[in-house]
Design an enzyme around this catalytic site. Structure first.
Site, PDB file in Angstrom:
ATOM      1  N   HIS A 285       1.072  -1.214   0.086  1.00  0.00           N
ATOM      2  CA  HIS A 285      -0.067  -0.108   0.013  1.00  0.00           C
ATOM      3  C   HIS A 285       0.922   1.273   0.037  1.00  0.00           C
ATOM      4  O   HIS A 285       1.714   1.345  -0.989  1.00  0.00           O
ATOM      5  CB  HIS A 285      -1.038  -0.106   1.190  1.00  0.00           C
ATOM      6  CG  HIS A 285      -2.138   0.934   1.411  1.00  0.00           C
ATOM      7  ND1 HIS A 285      -2.417   1.690   0.144  1.00  0.00           N
ATOM      8  CD2 HIS A 285      -3.025   1.248   2.295  1.00  0.00           C
ATOM      9  CE1 HIS A 285      -3.375   2.157   0.571  1.00  0.00           C
ATOM     10  NE2 HIS A 285      -3.910   2.027   1.792  1.00  0.00           N
ATOM     11  N   HIS A 326      -2.235  -2.015  -9.693  1.00  0.00           N
ATOM     12  CA  HIS A 326      -3.273  -1.527  -8.879  1.00  0.00           C
ATOM     13  C   HIS A 326      -4.528  -2.314  -9.066  1.00  0.00           C
ATOM     14  O   HIS A 326      -4.689  -2.544 -10.008  1.00  0.00           O
ATOM     15  CB  HIS A 326      -3.462   0.111  -9.497  1.00  0.00           C
ATOM     16  CG  HIS A 326      -4.137   0.825  -8.013  1.00  0.00           C
ATOM     17  ND1 HIS A 326      -5.214   0.851  -7.777  1.00  0.00           N
ATOM     18  CD2 HIS A 326      -3.441   1.524  -7.146  1.00  0.00           C
ATOM     19  CE1 HIS A 326      -5.574   1.511  -7.049  1.00  0.00           C
ATOM     20  NE2 HIS A 326      -4.482   2.104  -6.552  1.00  0.00           N
ATOM     21  N   ASP A 382       2.887   5.606  -6.321  1.00  0.00           N
ATOM     22  CA  ASP A 382       4.422   5.596  -5.608  1.00  0.00           C
ATOM     23  C   ASP A 382       5.408   5.360  -6.415  1.00  0.00           C
ATOM     24  O   ASP A 382       6.463   5.435  -6.046  1.00  0.00           O
ATOM     25  CB  ASP A 382       4.006   4.402  -4.738  1.00  0.00           C
ATOM     26  CG  ASP A 382       3.175   4.496  -3.586  1.00  0.00           C
ATOM     27  OD1 ASP A 382       2.856   5.746  -3.159  1.00  0.00           O
ATOM     28  OD2 ASP A 382       2.240   3.593  -3.342  1.00  0.00           O
TER      29      ASP A 382
HETATM   30  N1  ACO Z   1       5.076  -6.650 -10.296  1.00  0.00           N
HETATM   31  C1  ACO Z   1       4.859  -7.794 -10.919  1.00  0.00           C
HETATM   32  N2  ACO Z   1       3.943  -8.449 -11.033  1.00  0.00           N
HETATM   33  C2  ACO Z   1       2.702  -7.824 -10.635  1.00  0.00           C
HETATM   34  C3  ACO Z   1       3.013  -6.852  -9.712  1.00  0.00           C
HETATM   35  C4  ACO Z   1       4.261  -5.957  -9.780  1.00  0.00           C
HETATM   36  N3  ACO Z   1       4.262  -4.772  -9.402  1.00  0.00           N
HETATM   37  N4  ACO Z   1       1.597  -6.352  -9.513  1.00  0.00           N
HETATM   38  C5  ACO Z   1       0.887  -7.485  -9.804  1.00  0.00           C
HETATM   39  N5  ACO Z   1       1.407  -8.356 -10.555  1.00  0.00           N
HETATM   40  C6  ACO Z   1       1.012  -9.514 -11.017  1.00  0.00           C
HETATM   41  C7  ACO Z   1       0.641 -10.767  -9.957  1.00  0.00           C
HETATM   42  O1  ACO Z   1       1.651 -11.299  -9.757  1.00  0.00           O
HETATM   43  C8  ACO Z   1      -0.278 -11.488 -10.688  1.00  0.00           C
HETATM   44  O2  ACO Z   1      -0.009 -12.364 -11.706  1.00  0.00           O
HETATM   45  P1  ACO Z   1      -0.571 -13.657 -11.995  1.00  0.00           P
HETATM   46  O3  ACO Z   1      -1.924 -13.290 -12.555  1.00  0.00           O
HETATM   47  O4  ACO Z   1       0.310 -14.311 -12.806  1.00  0.00           O
HETATM   48  O5  ACO Z   1      -0.711 -14.218 -10.608  1.00  0.00           O
HETATM   49  C9  ACO Z   1      -1.238 -10.295 -11.491  1.00  0.00           C
HETATM   50  O6  ACO Z   1      -0.244  -9.171 -11.601  1.00  0.00           O
HETATM   51  C10 ACO Z   1      -2.401  -9.750 -10.580  1.00  0.00           C
HETATM   52  O7  ACO Z   1      -1.712  -9.185  -9.271  1.00  0.00           O
HETATM   53  P2  ACO Z   1      -2.658  -9.159  -8.018  1.00  0.00           P
HETATM   54  O8  ACO Z   1      -1.577  -9.477  -6.913  1.00  0.00           O
HETATM   55  O9  ACO Z   1      -3.754 -10.269  -8.070  1.00  0.00           O
HETATM   56  O10 ACO Z   1      -3.276  -7.903  -8.135  1.00  0.00           O
HETATM   57  P3  ACO Z   1      -3.989  -7.012  -6.702  1.00  0.00           P
HETATM   58  O11 ACO Z   1      -5.102  -6.068  -7.127  1.00  0.00           O
HETATM   59  O12 ACO Z   1      -4.323  -8.054  -5.595  1.00  0.00           O
HETATM   60  O13 ACO Z   1      -2.825  -6.220  -6.362  1.00  0.00           O
HETATM   61  C11 ACO Z   1      -0.976  -4.570  -5.880  1.00  0.00           C
HETATM   62  C12 ACO Z   1      -2.661  -5.046  -6.474  1.00  0.00           C
HETATM   63  C13 ACO Z   1      -1.073  -5.057  -4.365  1.00  0.00           C
HETATM   64  C14 ACO Z   1      -1.100  -2.945  -5.783  1.00  0.00           C
HETATM   65  C15 ACO Z   1      -0.050  -5.098  -6.919  1.00  0.00           C
HETATM   66  O14 ACO Z   1      -0.277  -4.731  -8.097  1.00  0.00           O
HETATM   67  C16 ACO Z   1       1.524  -4.660  -6.043  1.00  0.00           C
HETATM   68  O15 ACO Z   1       1.677  -5.559  -5.184  1.00  0.00           O
HETATM   69  N6  ACO Z   1       2.299  -3.831  -6.798  1.00  0.00           N
HETATM   70  C17 ACO Z   1       3.508  -3.614  -6.195  1.00  0.00           C
HETATM   71  C18 ACO Z   1       3.244  -2.714  -4.965  1.00  0.00           C
HETATM   72  C19 ACO Z   1       2.739  -1.168  -4.854  1.00  0.00           C
HETATM   73  O16 ACO Z   1       3.196  -0.588  -5.878  1.00  0.00           O
HETATM   74  N7  ACO Z   1       1.694  -0.805  -4.296  1.00  0.00           N
HETATM   75  C20 ACO Z   1       1.282   0.481  -4.273  1.00  0.00           C
HETATM   76  C21 ACO Z   1      -0.204   0.480  -4.814  1.00  0.00           C
HETATM   77  S1  ACO Z   1      -0.920   2.063  -4.754  1.00  0.00           S
HETATM   78  C22 ACO Z   1      -1.145   2.229  -3.191  1.00  0.00           C
HETATM   79  O17 ACO Z   1      -1.670   1.555  -2.471  1.00  0.00           O
HETATM   80  C23 ACO Z   1      -0.963   3.583  -2.567  1.00  0.00           C
END
Ligand code: ACO
Length: 453
Positions: A285, A326, A382
């Protein structure tokens, strides 16, 4: 919400009449057919409860871990269209607010629903400015932390401690009392945040000044030394104010959900903000801004970017490209676009952050790589914010604290909306129990020790 049970024939009749805005459900276990109203593209989970196999059946529930497809509230504060990359506060596009407003104007908009008139704004700025001091005993609470305490851990604990200084804050149904706590929280967050930073670098706390604007005051509390005069560059003050606007609210994210959930128990707002800030702290987050910087430093140079991307792809979710992806945005996060532009303006004053080139290269490669394209992973808020914070001289440990300051206004707006919503009750989700059925107690000497531990 009235739902109508109908026979299969009635269902057919309804369909032929072309009756819209309802969902017809056939329960194959019983052959019964139900009609469930659709409002705002949504069915009410409680309308499923009538679907039972018999009088002893609890009724049908929906299962949605992590709320992937469940609206927990109605709201009139923030609108996001994740596919189109649209973000609006109270109907105003984020780009317009970032261009024309101060952060405090936007905070007023979030809390009261309308942009302030001149007079309202003056009063609001006065009310915030005159609540920026913190109790001297609260300062002592902060002194008790170890020298290397994480500023976010300090902020969370200090806001929790604030509830003990304002016991009247428990009167959450008293509007005037709520307003007082809203003033205090928005006003004191920068002071607590700045003190947390100063503690972590062993510098004396710098008291707030009523002569300065919200953002200028914050920068001054961060960076002024007792020995020297300090006047932050107006371009940097404005950049920080815009960053505050961009971070002020984001509808039902993890932290806001915590705020509403805790607040639904009629807990005081300091304790609820503590919970929301704790959620924000997490690296998935608001803690991601700190992680982005660590990641860029770890990558070290543009030439290492392809290898890093490869590692992320092969890590299959284990290693993530921080600042990308996201839950809601499946397109560019509009805030990231504004921040990216602003980074260039800030670097004109501070000098270019060499990590920017690594970030740009990561973005360039990721946006054309099938792994990221297929999953619709774009830079989020971010991705570039940490680079600006760093250029402002803020260490990465304090980045999430900078997120928590403006998000406080969003949390409070959402909290207030929740309290005034006649449909809201204490948040209490259901579960699907998959554990043991009732079993006989085993005395300690007869236990097999077969548990995982
Ligand atoms: N890098 C690589 N792969 C990713 C990333 C990433 N940053 N984000 C998602 N994925 C992939 C996952 O591995 C998943 O792949 P799969 O379908 O092969 O299993 C797919 O994309 C979907 O990801 P989920 O984790 O199911 O998506 P979710 O909506 O639950 O997560 C989140 C969203 C937590 C923001 C995620 O994209 C992430 O971890 N990003 C990196 C952390 C980040 O930047 N967080 C800040 C978000 S903005 C905020 O909160 C202020």
């Amino acid at each position: 919400m009235g739902t109508v049970e109908a026979t299969r024939n009635e269902q057919a009749a309804t369909a032929s009449e072309g009756k819209a805005d309802a969902l017809t459900i056939t329960d194959r276990r019983t052959g019964r057919v139900y009609e469930v109203p659709i409002t705002h593209g949504t069915i009410r989970a409680m309308d499923l409860r009538q679907i039972k196999t018999g009088p002893d059946d609890f009724g049908l529930m929906s299962y949605d871990p992590a709320f992937l497809n469940t609206a927990s509230t109605t709201s009139r504060i923030t609108y996001i269209d994740g596919d189109k990359g649209i973000l609006r506060y109270r109907g105003y596009p984020i780009e317009v607010l970032a261009e024309n407003c101060t952060y405090l104007e936007v905070a007023y908009l979030l809390i009261y629903g309308e942009l302030p008139t001149n007079k309202q704004y003056e009063q609001w700025v006065h009310d915030i400015t005159y609540h920026t001091m913190i109790h001297e005993s609260l300062k002592k609470v902060m002194d008790a932390f170890n020298y290397d305490a994480h500023p976010m851990g300090m902020l969370i604990s200090t806001v929790a401690a604030m509830s003990t200084f304002y016991p009247e804050a428990h009167q959450v149904h008293d509007r005037k009392m709520r307003e007082k706590q809203i003033h205090r929280l928005i006003a004191k967050m920068p002071t607590v945040a700045a003190f947390a930073y100063r503690h972590s670098v062993g510098m004396p706390y710098m008291y707030p000044s009523n002569a300065l604007s919200y953002s200028e005051n914050f920068l001054t509390m961060l960076f002024r030394t007792p020995a020297e005069k300090y006047k932050p560059n107006p371009a940097l003050v404005r950049a920080l104010d815009v960053l505050f606007i961009l971070h002020a609210d984001h509808e039902q994210n993890c932290g806001t959900h915590a705020m509403r959930g805790i607040g639904s128990a009629h807990t005081d707002p300091y304790s609820a903000v503590t919970g929301a800030a704790a959620a924000l702290y997490g690296p998935l987050h608001g803690g991601a801004n700190e992680e982005v910087l660590k990641m860029l430093q770890e990558i070290g140079s543009i030439s290492n970017v392809p290898a890093f991307i490869k590692e992320v792809k092969e890590g299959k979710g284990e290693k993530r490209l921080m600042g990308f992806g996201h839950r809601v945005y499946k397109n560019f996060d509009p805030r990231a676009k504004i921040i990216k532009r602003m980074a260039e303006e800030v670097f004109e004053v501070t000098g270019r952050n060499p990590l920017l080139d690594i970030a740009l290269e990561l973005e360039r490669i990721a946006l054309q790589d099938e792994y990221f394209v297929k999953r619709k992973l774009y830079p989020n808020v971010d991705f570039y914010s940490g680079l600006i914070y760093e250029a402002l001289g803020i260490p990465s440990g304090a980045f999430t604290v900078l997120f928590a300051i403006p998000r406080t206004s969003g949390w409070l707006a959402q909290w207030q909306e929740m309290l005034e919503d006649p449909e809201q009750k204490i948040a209490r989700p259901r579960q699907i129990y998959l554990g043991q059925g009732e079993r006989a107690f085993v005395p300690m000497e007869k236990r097999s020790g077969s548990s995982a531990r």
